[in-house]
Design an enzyme around this catalytic site. Sequence first.
Site, PDB file in Angstrom:
ATOM      1  N   ASP A 108       0.746  -1.238  -0.194  1.00  0.00           N
ATOM      2  CA  ASP A 108      -0.165  -0.002   0.025  1.00  0.00           C
ATOM      3  C   ASP A 108       0.960   1.119  -0.038  1.00  0.00           C
ATOM      4  O   ASP A 108       2.036   1.116   0.546  1.00  0.00           O
ATOM      5  CB  ASP A 108      -0.843  -0.120   1.161  1.00  0.00           C
ATOM      6  CG  ASP A 108      -1.817   1.167   1.270  1.00  0.00           C
ATOM      7  OD1 ASP A 108      -2.337   1.423   0.131  1.00  0.00           O
ATOM      8  OD2 ASP A 108      -2.032   1.607   2.625  1.00  0.00           O
ATOM      9  N   ASP A 383      -2.000  -0.894   6.026  1.00  0.00           N
ATOM     10  CA  ASP A 383      -2.657  -0.315   7.482  1.00  0.00           C
ATOM     11  C   ASP A 383      -4.334  -0.096   7.503  1.00  0.00           C
ATOM     12  O   ASP A 383      -4.667   0.027   8.597  1.00  0.00           O
ATOM     13  CB  ASP A 383      -1.748   0.928   7.928  1.00  0.00           C
ATOM     14  CG  ASP A 383      -2.079   2.224   6.631  1.00  0.00           C
ATOM     15  OD1 ASP A 383      -2.752   1.989   5.640  1.00  0.00           O
ATOM     16  OD2 ASP A 383      -1.489   2.956   6.886  1.00  0.00           O
ATOM     17  N   ASP A 387      -7.214  -3.031   3.324  1.00  0.00           N
ATOM     18  CA  ASP A 387      -6.069  -3.695   3.369  1.00  0.00           C
ATOM     19  C   ASP A 387      -6.202  -5.112   3.571  1.00  0.00           C
ATOM     20  O   ASP A 387      -5.529  -6.012   3.095  1.00  0.00           O
ATOM     21  CB  ASP A 387      -4.826  -3.214   3.422  1.00  0.00           C
ATOM     22  CG  ASP A 387      -4.346  -1.725   2.732  1.00  0.00           C
ATOM     23  OD1 ASP A 387      -4.718  -1.612   1.618  1.00  0.00           O
ATOM     24  OD2 ASP A 387      -4.040  -0.915   3.663  1.00  0.00           O
TER      25      ASP A 387
END
Length: 418
Positions: A108, A383, A387
């Site tokens: 990410d 985080d 995700d």
Amino acid sequence: PLQKKMTELSNFLTKLVIGICVVVFAVGIIESVILNPDGLSISSLGSTALNTFIAAIALAVAAIPEGLPAVVTIILSIGVSSMAKRQALIRKLTAVETLGCTNVICSDKTGTLTQNKMTVVEEFTANKELLAKAMALCSDATIDLGETESKGEPTECALVNYAFNNNLPKYELEKTEPRKAEAPFDSNRKMMSTIHLKDGKYIQYTKGALDVLLNLCTKYLTENGVVALTDELKSKILEENKNFASKALRVLCATYKEYDSIPSSLEPQDLEYDLTFIGIVGMIDPCRPEVFDAIEKCRKAGITPVMITGDHKDTAVAIGMNLGIIRSEEEAIEGSALDKYSDEEMIDVVTKYRVYARVQPEHKTKIVNAWKARGMITAMTGDGVNDAPSIKASDIGIGMGITGTDVTKSVADMVLAD
């Protein structure tokens, strides 16, 4: 991977031991016959066969590596302890070995590759005051009296700080325009709306992704008032958006809509249409200094780094090239383009791209599964709540310990404490 290797070893040992036992049993019987050329009685042959069978079984039992599970557990425990000293908390023992086999790291962007410290550095609007007001009021970040920094989600904090730096503290704005209703942010809509009471009437502020919001706008705010949003004005806005994105800025758009009374329906589809464009802001989220070396180490170790983000494609490309993840725009693709590929087609397509922009949670999972289907040991870091599905689907899921949500950390195999 360790479990798969242990299963392969177990199958190999089982077949090997059975084969040896059959050979030992056969040799024992043949040897007894050779040593007694005059023939064996049925009772003596049975006794010989039984003794030979017991010997073969004893050999099989002795060949089973009973100590292997204990040895593997001890070695993995040492690895867990070593990782803990480096601020990496291993939640599953086998993850230590998986980490050493990793071929692909899907990461990410926001808060992982970048510092997640948003700051508004550019704006495009005919009314800066209204733009700052709309951005601050249409957010859940707060700033207390006497404070100079806001609290909340980093992107919204940047917007509230932007208003504060333009002498529009949110605590003062809320007194003159209190919030009366809202349509919360949704990652599928890519926007949120709030309705405020202002001078006996109601005003709705909607902020979100420009590529989505612009299609819902019919009017444009100029210095001389509101005019119809023409194709020429749209092109001008999109050109500014591209200019911001090329500088690796994250772009957000603000719009408004006025009512005589509070809307009877607060459903997003009943609020978010026929909007008036106010302007856009460009925010910078600096890359973490240590990421450059980390990506270089990955490449030297034979690991492929992949960046996945919800940002505009131009912004993602600029950051990806800055970090050295990609060398050209052809290596980037938007999440919407992935929808046309089946899971089988995705297996061939996935090797062409290293940067994915404007993705939804289901796209992240699709990317991870495609790499896994190619036989690659795939890691996924992140985080946010969005995700979690892809982190769970990966061979080794890595959660962020400080900024990570509880949902993400609970499904991760490893959590980075620092």
